[in-house]
Design a protein around this motif. Structure first.
Motif, short mmCIF file in Angstrom:
data_model
loop_
_atom_site.label_atom_id
_atom_site.label_comp_id
_atom_site.label_asym_id
_atom_site.label_seq_id
_atom_site.Cartn_x
_atom_site.Cartn_y
_atom_site.Cartn_z
N MET A 16 0.84 -1.19 0.00
CA MET A 16 0.00 0.00 0.00
C MET A 16 0.87 1.25 0.00
SD MET A 16 -2.16 -1.57 3.10
CE MET A 16 -0.74 -2.55 3.53
N VAL A 17 0.47 2.24 -0.77
CA VAL A 17 1.06 3.55 -0.65
C VAL A 17 0.25 4.26 0.42
CG1 VAL A 17 1.55 5.74 -1.79
CG2 VAL A 17 1.76 3.59 -3.07
N TRP A 62 -9.60 -3.16 5.71
CA TRP A 62 -9.12 -2.69 7.01
C TRP A 62 -8.80 -3.92 7.85
CZ3 TRP A 62 -12.69 1.61 9.39
CH2 TRP A 62 -12.70 2.75 8.56
N PHE A 63 -7.62 -3.98 8.39
CA PHE A 63 -7.25 -5.15 9.17
C PHE A 63 -6.55 -4.79 10.48
CE2 PHE A 63 -3.77 -4.37 6.22
CZ PHE A 63 -2.66 -4.42 7.03
N GLY A 64 -6.17 -3.56 10.67
CA GLY A 64 -5.37 -3.18 11.83
C GLY A 64 -5.94 -3.60 13.17
N ARG A 65 -7.23 -3.50 13.33
CA ARG A 65 -7.85 -3.85 14.60
C ARG A 65 -8.38 -5.28 14.60
NH1 ARG A 65 -8.61 1.11 17.16
NH2 ARG A 65 -6.56 2.03 17.02
N SER A 66 -8.39 -5.93 13.45
CA SER A 66 -8.87 -7.31 13.37
C SER A 66 -7.79 -8.32 13.75
CB SER A 66 -9.35 -7.62 11.95
OG SER A 66 -10.43 -6.81 11.61
N VAL A 67 -6.54 -7.93 13.61
CA VAL A 67 -5.44 -8.88 13.80
C VAL A 67 -4.80 -8.79 15.18
CG1 VAL A 67 -4.99 -9.01 11.33
CG2 VAL A 67 -3.72 -7.36 12.73
N ILE A 68 -5.32 -7.90 16.04
CA ILE A 68 -4.79 -7.81 17.40
C ILE A 68 -5.70 -8.58 18.36
CG2 ILE A 68 -3.58 -5.65 16.98
CD1 ILE A 68 -5.80 -4.16 18.43
N THR A 147 -4.04 7.49 5.22
CA THR A 147 -4.91 6.74 4.31
C THR A 147 -4.01 6.00 3.34
OG1 THR A 147 -6.90 6.83 2.92
CG2 THR A 147 -5.27 8.58 2.59
N CYS A 148 -4.56 5.02 2.67
CA CYS A 148 -3.70 4.22 1.80
C CYS A 148 -4.40 3.86 0.49
CB CYS A 148 -3.23 2.95 2.51
SG CYS A 148 -4.50 1.72 2.76
N SER A 149 -3.61 3.34 -0.41
CA SER A 149 -4.07 3.08 -1.78
C SER A 149 -5.04 1.91 -1.89
CB SER A 149 -2.88 2.87 -2.71
OG SER A 149 -2.05 1.83 -2.22
N ILE A 150 -5.26 1.13 -0.82
CA ILE A 150 -6.28 0.09 -0.91
C ILE A 150 -7.57 0.53 -0.25
CG2 ILE A 150 -4.59 -1.77 -1.10
CD1 ILE A 150 -5.38 -2.58 1.80
N ASP A 151 -7.58 1.74 0.32
CA ASP A 151 -8.81 2.27 0.91
C ASP A 151 -9.76 2.66 -0.22
OD1 ASP A 151 -10.64 3.18 2.78
OD2 ASP A 151 -9.31 4.65 3.68
N ASN A 170 4.53 6.78 2.47
CA ASN A 170 5.27 5.57 2.83
C ASN A 170 4.73 4.39 2.02
OD1 ASN A 170 6.74 6.47 5.41
ND2 ASN A 170 4.63 7.04 5.84
N ILE A 171 5.50 3.34 1.98
CA ILE A 171 5.05 2.07 1.42
C ILE A 171 4.91 1.10 2.59
CG2 ILE A 171 5.59 0.12 -0.09
CD1 ILE A 171 5.10 2.69 -1.64
N GLU A 172 3.75 0.47 2.71
CA GLU A 172 3.54 -0.54 3.74
C GLU A 172 3.29 -1.88 3.05
OE1 GLU A 172 0.55 -1.67 7.47
OE2 GLU A 172 0.13 0.10 6.27
N VAL A 173 3.96 -2.89 3.53
CA VAL A 173 3.75 -4.26 3.06
C VAL A 173 3.24 -5.06 4.25
CG1 VAL A 173 4.85 -6.32 2.09
CG2 VAL A 173 5.56 -4.04 1.32
#
Length: 196
Positions: A16-17, A62-68, A147-151, A170-173
């Motif tokens: 994601m950018v 969106w996964f940030g809160r799903s994976v914790i 925000t990111c490019s997959i939003d 930034n680039i996030e993988v």
């Protein structure tokens, strides 16, 4: 630092950018609340939060809160410096606005979005006005978000139109949540699944 050119993203991952944006002076659109919708502060338990988070963000992975863990999520949402709001329609929460004041002098727009029934109703612009008002209420210096490019394809433009200024990219993988976290493989068809 990444060099110019293409960089391989491993199978099973998504890239994601990420654009960081900020607002230093409040700017309101003055949008009215849509008919039949009410703005509410909520104190959801973990299950209620996860349900709302999923309904608002699953199409955008969106996964940030799903994976914790539940304990880690409870610690965040029960922190007195984290405020959670929604738009209620027909007795059901249909939006997520999460404001994080845990860093002194700043507020992070941690999560922001509306469910499908509210898209295109003006609810998002109304909710953003409330977010800006509440963020600056206590005299912060900086209101910021990522925000990111997959939003949603409309997300970045919406934030720019709301008065946020881009300040960093930034680039996030990350692991593709459809492969690693049990998300429905049909979600986010705009982001192809690449398996190994």
């Amino acid at each position: 630092m990444l060099s110019d050119g293409f960089h391989n993203v491993p199978a099973g991952k998504i890239a994601m950018v990420v654009t960081d944006l900020e607002m230093r002076v409040p700017k309101l659109r003055g949008v009215a609340c849509p008919d039949g919708v009410r703005f509410d502060q909520i104190n959801p338990d973990v299950a209620e939060y996860r349900d709302l988070f999923t309904r608002v963000g699953q199409d955008w992975l969106w996964f940030g809160r799903s994976v914790i863990t539940d304990a880690a999520l409870a610690e965040i949402i029960n922190d007195p410096l984290v405020h959670i709001y929604t738009l209620t329609k027909d007795g059901k929460a249909e939006a997520l606005l999460e404001l994080d004041f845990r860093k002194n002098g700043e507020c992070e727009l941690a999560y922001f979005g509306v469910t499908a029934p509210l898209i295109g109703t003006g609810a998002g612009a109304y909710l953003m006005d409330r977010a800006i008002e509440l963020a600056f209420l206590d005299g912060i210096d900086r209101f910021h978000l990522h925000t990111c490019s997959i939003d949603s394809p409309q997300a970045l433009g919406f934030y720019l139109h709301s008065g946020f200024i881009p300040v960093r990219r930034n680039i996030e993988v990350a692991d593709d949540p459809r492969l690693k976290h049990g998300y429905d493989r049909a979600l986010a068809p705009h982001v192809p699944i690449i398996e190994g």
